[in-house]
Design a protein around this motif. Structure first.
Motif, mmCIF file in Angstrom:
data_model
loop_
_atom_site.group_PDB
_atom_site.id
_atom_site.type_symbol
_atom_site.label_atom_id
_atom_site.label_comp_id
_atom_site.label_asym_id
_atom_site.label_seq_id
_atom_site.Cartn_x
_atom_site.Cartn_y
_atom_site.Cartn_z
ATOM 1 N N GLN A 123 107.528 54.788 -33.286
ATOM 2 C CA GLN A 123 108.656 53.674 -32.382
ATOM 3 C C GLN A 123 109.570 54.563 -31.830
ATOM 4 O O GLN A 123 110.699 55.164 -30.715
ATOM 5 N N HIS A 124 110.748 55.306 -32.762
ATOM 6 C CA HIS A 124 111.431 56.967 -32.638
ATOM 7 C C HIS A 124 111.166 57.811 -31.741
ATOM 8 O O HIS A 124 110.821 58.291 -30.727
ATOM 9 N N ALA A 125 109.525 58.593 -31.884
ATOM 10 C CA ALA A 125 108.720 59.246 -31.108
ATOM 11 C C ALA A 125 108.463 58.750 -30.048
ATOM 12 O O ALA A 125 109.179 59.712 -29.181
ATOM 13 N N LEU A 126 108.297 57.601 -30.071
ATOM 14 C CA LEU A 126 108.123 57.402 -28.466
ATOM 15 C C LEU A 126 109.407 56.619 -27.494
ATOM 16 O O LEU A 126 109.279 56.910 -25.662
ATOM 17 N N MET A 127 110.599 56.013 -28.164
ATOM 18 C CA MET A 127 112.068 56.134 -27.382
ATOM 19 C C MET A 127 112.270 58.254 -26.675
ATOM 20 O O MET A 127 112.408 57.748 -25.737
ATOM 21 N N GLU A 128 111.897 58.809 -28.019
ATOM 22 C CA GLU A 128 112.641 60.248 -27.772
ATOM 23 C C GLU A 128 111.069 60.670 -26.622
ATOM 24 O O GLU A 128 111.263 61.000 -24.932
ATOM 25 N N GLU A 130 109.146 58.705 -23.791
ATOM 26 C CA GLU A 130 110.065 57.756 -22.649
ATOM 27 C C GLU A 130 111.368 58.602 -22.428
ATOM 28 O O GLU A 130 111.225 58.329 -21.451
ATOM 29 N N GLU A 131 112.465 59.132 -23.305
ATOM 30 C CA GLU A 131 113.363 59.200 -22.832
ATOM 31 C C GLU A 131 113.193 60.686 -22.200
ATOM 32 O O GLU A 131 114.003 61.007 -21.387
ATOM 33 N N ASN A 132 112.984 61.377 -23.306
ATOM 34 C CA ASN A 132 112.181 63.067 -21.934
ATOM 35 C C ASN A 132 111.264 62.582 -20.811
ATOM 36 O O ASN A 132 111.199 63.120 -20.036
ATOM 37 N N LYS A 133 110.315 61.089 -21.114
ATOM 38 C CA LYS A 133 109.767 61.529 -19.486
ATOM 39 C C LYS A 133 111.349 61.006 -18.600
ATOM 40 O O LYS A 133 110.701 61.301 -17.616
ATOM 41 N N TYR A 134 111.715 60.459 -19.292
ATOM 42 C CA TYR A 134 112.891 59.612 -18.746
ATOM 43 C C TYR A 134 113.908 60.736 -17.162
ATOM 44 O O TYR A 134 113.941 61.415 -16.458
ATOM 45 N N ASN A 135 114.142 61.689 -18.571
ATOM 46 C CA ASN A 135 114.672 63.062 -19.258
ATOM 47 C C ASN A 135 114.008 63.608 -17.038
ATOM 48 O O ASN A 135 114.522 64.267 -16.507
ATOM 49 N N SER A 136 112.191 63.868 -17.412
ATOM 50 C CA SER A 136 112.042 65.015 -16.922
ATOM 51 C C SER A 136 111.913 64.153 -15.751
ATOM 52 O O SER A 136 111.809 65.415 -14.298
#
Length: 175
Positions: A123-128, A130-136
């Motif tokens: 979940q943490h990796a998925l959130m990261e 997701e966050e990385n996708k969002y940030n990207s």
């Protein structure tokens, strides 16, 4: 005073016959008594043999009953020992089952904890991610907006340059 000699002879014959009959009776009686005694002896001997046979049979029966009783006691003792052994084995098996169950519970708890940790990590990796996708995407959008701005500025400067060129051309034609 016998008047007739034939009477005397008849009497003598009668007495003799009587004596013979008595003698025969005594002999027969004596024979009967001897036979009775012999029969009594035989009966006593037979009774003695029967008693001896009964005694032997009774001893045999008693010995057999004692042997059967001893065998049954041994069998009962063997059953008791087998039951005790079976109960002990059952206890040991029950204890092993309980230990396995406890080990399984511990193993399951550890596995669940590991799975929970793995799930949390995922979940943490998925959130990261997701966050990385969002940030990207945000970065991409920002880059795209920058590119759009640059393009707009280039377009504006081209447009301005064209306007100036057109104005210069218009001015140069008018002159």
């Amino acid at each position: 005073m016998i008047r007739n000699p034939w009477q005397l002879i008849d009497k003598y014959k009668i007495l003799q016959a009587k004596e013979e009959t008595e003698k025969s009776y005594h002999e027969t009686d004596s024979r009967k008594k001897r036979m009775a005694m012999a029969l009594n002896d035989q009966i006593k001997e037979k009774e003695s043999l029967i008693k001896k046979s009964k005694d032997e049979y009774q001893r045999f029966v008693t010995a057999q009953e004692e042997a059967i009783k001893k065998w049954e006691e041994e069998k009962q003792l063997l059953r008791f020992k087998e039951k005790q052994k079976a109960d002990e084995l059952k206890k040991v098996r029950q204890q092993q089952i309980q230990e396995r169950s406890q080990l399984k519970q511990v193993h399951d708890a550890i596995r669940k904890e590991q799975e929970s940790k793995e799930i949390m990590d995922i979940q943490h990796a998925l959130m990261e991610e997701e966050e990385n996708k969002y940030n990207s995407k945000v970065q991409e959008r920002a880059n795209w907006e920058n590119i759009m701005k640059e393009n707009a500025e280039k377009l504006k400067s081209k447009t301005n340059a064209r306007k100036k060129k057109i104005e210069w051309m218009l001015n140069s034609w008018q002159l």
